[in-house]
Motif scaffolding. Sequence first.
Motif, short mmCIF file in Angstrom:
data_model
loop_
_atom_site.label_atom_id
_atom_site.label_comp_id
_atom_site.label_asym_id
_atom_site.label_seq_id
_atom_site.Cartn_x
_atom_site.Cartn_y
_atom_site.Cartn_z
N GLU A 1 -35.91 -11.42 -50.53
CA GLU A 1 -35.53 -10.17 -51.20
C GLU A 1 -35.24 -9.07 -50.18
O GLU A 1 -34.25 -8.34 -50.30
CB GLU A 1 -36.65 -9.73 -52.15
N HIS A 2 -36.09 -8.95 -49.18
CA HIS A 2 -35.89 -7.92 -48.16
C HIS A 2 -34.64 -8.21 -47.33
O HIS A 2 -33.91 -7.28 -46.96
CB HIS A 2 -37.11 -7.81 -47.25
N VAL A 3 -34.38 -9.47 -47.01
CA VAL A 3 -33.18 -9.81 -46.24
C VAL A 3 -31.94 -9.42 -47.02
O VAL A 3 -31.01 -8.80 -46.47
CB VAL A 3 -33.16 -11.32 -45.89
N ARG A 4 -31.89 -9.75 -48.29
CA ARG A 4 -30.73 -9.41 -49.12
C ARG A 4 -30.55 -7.89 -49.20
O ARG A 4 -29.45 -7.37 -49.08
CB ARG A 4 -30.86 -10.00 -50.51
N ALA A 5 -31.65 -7.17 -49.37
CA ALA A 5 -31.58 -5.71 -49.45
C ALA A 5 -31.14 -5.12 -48.11
O ALA A 5 -30.30 -4.21 -48.07
CB ALA A 5 -32.93 -5.14 -49.85
N ALA A 6 -31.68 -5.64 -47.01
CA ALA A 6 -31.32 -5.13 -45.68
C ALA A 6 -29.82 -5.30 -45.44
O ALA A 6 -29.16 -4.39 -44.93
CB ALA A 6 -32.11 -5.87 -44.60
N TRP A 7 -29.28 -6.47 -45.80
CA TRP A 7 -27.85 -6.71 -45.61
C TRP A 7 -27.03 -5.74 -46.44
O TRP A 7 -26.04 -5.17 -45.98
CB TRP A 7 -27.50 -8.17 -45.96
N SER A 8 -27.45 -5.52 -47.67
CA SER A 8 -26.73 -4.59 -48.54
C SER A 8 -26.76 -3.17 -47.96
O SER A 8 -25.73 -2.50 -47.90
CB SER A 8 -27.38 -4.60 -49.92
N TYR A 9 -27.92 -2.73 -47.52
CA TYR A 9 -28.06 -1.36 -47.02
C TYR A 9 -27.32 -1.13 -45.70
O TYR A 9 -26.67 -0.10 -45.54
CB TYR A 9 -29.53 -0.98 -46.85
N ILE A 10 -27.38 -2.06 -44.76
CA ILE A 10 -26.73 -1.82 -43.47
C ILE A 10 -25.22 -1.86 -43.62
O ILE A 10 -24.50 -1.32 -42.78
CB ILE A 10 -27.22 -2.78 -42.36
N ASN A 11 -24.73 -2.47 -44.68
CA ASN A 11 -23.29 -2.53 -44.91
C ASN A 11 -22.75 -1.33 -45.68
O ASN A 11 -21.56 -1.27 -45.99
CB ASN A 11 -22.90 -3.85 -45.58
N LYS A 12 -23.61 -0.38 -46.00
CA LYS A 12 -23.15 0.88 -46.59
C LYS A 12 -22.76 1.80 -45.43
O LYS A 12 -23.52 1.97 -44.48
CB LYS A 12 -24.26 1.52 -47.42
N LYS A 13 -21.58 2.38 -45.53
CA LYS A 13 -21.08 3.22 -44.43
C LYS A 13 -22.05 4.34 -44.07
O LYS A 13 -22.23 4.64 -42.90
CB LYS A 13 -19.72 3.81 -44.80
N SER A 14 -22.68 4.93 -45.06
CA SER A 14 -23.58 6.06 -44.78
C SER A 14 -24.79 5.61 -43.96
O SER A 14 -25.30 6.38 -43.15
CB SER A 14 -24.04 6.72 -46.08
N ASN A 15 -25.25 4.40 -44.15
CA ASN A 15 -26.39 3.89 -43.37
C ASN A 15 -25.95 3.44 -41.99
O ASN A 15 -26.59 3.75 -40.99
CB ASN A 15 -27.08 2.75 -44.11
N ALA A 16 -24.85 2.69 -41.92
CA ALA A 16 -24.35 2.20 -40.63
C ALA A 16 -23.95 3.36 -39.72
O ALA A 16 -24.09 3.26 -38.50
CB ALA A 16 -23.18 1.26 -40.86
N ALA A 17 -23.50 4.46 -40.30
CA ALA A 17 -23.04 5.60 -39.51
C ALA A 17 -24.18 6.26 -38.72
O ALA A 17 -23.92 7.03 -37.79
CB ALA A 17 -22.39 6.64 -40.42
N LYS A 18 -25.41 5.95 -39.04
CA LYS A 18 -26.56 6.52 -38.35
C LYS A 18 -26.85 5.81 -37.03
O LYS A 18 -27.75 6.20 -36.30
CB LYS A 18 -27.79 6.48 -39.25
N TYR A 19 -26.09 4.74 -36.74
CA TYR A 19 -26.27 3.93 -35.54
C TYR A 19 -24.94 3.83 -34.80
O TYR A 19 -23.89 3.98 -35.40
CB TYR A 19 -26.71 2.52 -35.92
N ASP A 20 -24.99 3.50 -33.51
CA ASP A 20 -23.74 3.21 -32.82
C ASP A 20 -23.36 1.75 -33.11
O ASP A 20 -24.15 0.98 -33.68
CB ASP A 20 -23.79 3.53 -31.33
N ALA A 21 -22.15 1.36 -32.75
CA ALA A 21 -21.61 0.04 -33.11
C ALA A 21 -22.47 -1.10 -32.58
O ALA A 21 -22.70 -2.10 -33.27
CB ALA A 21 -20.18 -0.09 -32.62
N GLU A 22 -22.96 -0.99 -31.35
CA GLU A 22 -23.80 -2.04 -30.78
C GLU A 22 -25.12 -2.18 -31.53
O GLU A 22 -25.62 -3.29 -31.72
CB GLU A 22 -24.07 -1.77 -29.30
N GLU A 23 -25.67 -1.06 -31.96
CA GLU A 23 -26.92 -1.11 -32.72
C GLU A 23 -26.70 -1.78 -34.07
O GLU A 23 -27.52 -2.60 -34.51
CB GLU A 23 -27.49 0.30 -32.91
N VAL A 24 -25.60 -1.44 -34.73
CA VAL A 24 -25.28 -2.07 -36.02
C VAL A 24 -25.11 -3.57 -35.84
O VAL A 24 -25.63 -4.37 -36.63
CB VAL A 24 -24.02 -1.45 -36.67
N ASP A 25 -24.41 -3.97 -34.79
CA ASP A 25 -24.24 -5.40 -34.51
C ASP A 25 -25.58 -6.09 -34.29
O ASP A 25 -25.81 -7.20 -34.78
CB ASP A 25 -23.34 -5.62 -33.29
N ALA A 26 -26.49 -5.43 -33.57
CA ALA A 26 -27.81 -6.00 -33.33
C ALA A 26 -28.60 -6.13 -34.63
O ALA A 26 -29.24 -7.16 -34.88
CB ALA A 26 -28.58 -5.15 -32.33
#
Length: 83
Positions: free
Chosen positions: A39-64
Amino acid sequence: MGTHISRRDDVNPSEGEREYGDVTFADPTNKKYPIDTEEHVRAAWSYINKKSNAAKYDAEEVDAIKGRIKRAAGKHGIEIDDD
Protein backbone atom coordinates in the motif's frame (compact mmCIF):
# COMPACT_ATOMS: atom_id res chain seq x y z
CA MET A 1 21.18 4.58 -6.10
CA GLY A 2 23.16 6.42 -3.54
CA THR A 3 22.12 9.92 -4.53
CA HIS A 4 21.97 12.14 -1.46
CA ILE A 5 18.67 13.90 -0.92
CA SER A 6 18.88 17.35 0.61
CA ARG A 7 17.07 18.28 3.79
CA ARG A 8 13.91 20.22 2.94
CA ASP A 9 12.90 23.24 5.03
CA ASP A 10 9.18 22.53 4.56
CA VAL A 11 9.33 19.07 6.17
CA ASN A 12 9.91 17.84 9.70
CA PRO A 13 11.44 14.34 9.41
CA SER A 14 10.24 13.52 12.92
CA GLU A 15 6.65 13.68 11.66
CA GLY A 16 7.29 10.92 9.13
CA GLU A 17 8.88 8.72 11.76
CA ARG A 18 6.11 9.45 14.22
CA GLU A 19 3.42 8.64 11.65
CA TYR A 20 4.98 5.54 10.08
CA GLY A 21 7.49 4.32 12.64
CA ASP A 22 10.90 2.89 11.91
CA VAL A 23 10.31 1.94 8.26
CA THR A 24 12.18 2.35 5.00
CA PHE A 25 11.49 5.62 3.17
CA ALA A 26 12.19 6.43 -0.48
CA ASP A 27 13.36 9.82 0.84
CA PRO A 28 15.21 8.79 4.01
CA THR A 29 16.57 12.28 4.70
CA ASN A 30 13.15 13.87 5.07
CA LYS A 31 11.31 10.67 6.05
CA LYS A 32 8.94 10.91 3.08
CA TYR A 33 7.41 8.18 0.93
CA PRO A 34 7.38 5.06 3.11
CA ILE A 35 7.97 1.92 1.05
CA ASP A 36 7.58 -0.85 3.63
CA THR A 37 4.23 -2.25 2.45
CA GLU A 38 2.47 -2.75 -0.87
CA GLU A 39 0.00 0.00 0.00
CA HIS A 40 2.78 2.44 0.88
CA VAL A 41 4.73 1.62 -2.30
CA ARG A 42 1.67 2.32 -4.45
CA ALA A 43 0.97 5.56 -2.59
CA ALA A 44 4.62 6.66 -2.79
CA TRP A 45 4.65 6.12 -6.56
CA SER A 46 1.44 8.07 -6.95
CA TYR A 47 2.66 10.98 -4.82
CA ILE A 48 6.14 11.36 -6.33
CA ASN A 49 4.58 11.45 -9.79
CA LYS A 50 2.51 14.52 -8.91
CA LYS A 51 4.25 17.60 -10.31
CA SER A 52 3.74 19.57 -7.11
CA ASN A 53 5.56 16.91 -5.06
CA ALA A 54 8.34 16.21 -7.57
CA ALA A 55 8.98 19.96 -7.90
CA LYS A 56 10.26 20.01 -4.31
CA TYR A 57 13.32 17.99 -5.40
CA ASP A 58 15.93 18.34 -8.11
CA ALA A 59 15.87 15.87 -11.03
CA GLU A 60 18.56 13.58 -9.58
CA GLU A 61 16.73 13.36 -6.27
CA VAL A 62 13.46 12.48 -8.02
CA ASP A 63 15.28 9.78 -9.99
CA ALA A 64 16.75 8.37 -6.76
CA ILE A 65 13.36 8.37 -5.02
CA LYS A 66 11.69 6.70 -8.01
CA GLY A 67 14.46 4.11 -8.16
CA ARG A 68 13.96 3.24 -4.50
CA ILE A 69 10.21 2.97 -5.00
CA LYS A 70 10.68 0.74 -8.06
CA ARG A 71 13.02 -1.58 -6.16
CA ALA A 72 10.53 -1.80 -3.29
CA ALA A 73 7.74 -2.48 -5.80
CA GLY A 74 9.71 -5.40 -7.18
CA LYS A 75 10.12 -6.84 -3.69
CA HIS A 76 6.33 -6.63 -3.20
CA GLY A 77 5.52 -8.05 -6.64
CA ILE A 78 4.11 -4.75 -7.89
CA GLU A 79 4.49 -3.78 -11.52
CA ILE A 80 5.30 -0.07 -11.92
CA ASP A 81 4.35 1.81 -15.06
CA ASP A 82 6.77 4.66 -15.81
CA ASP A 83 3.96 6.82 -17.23
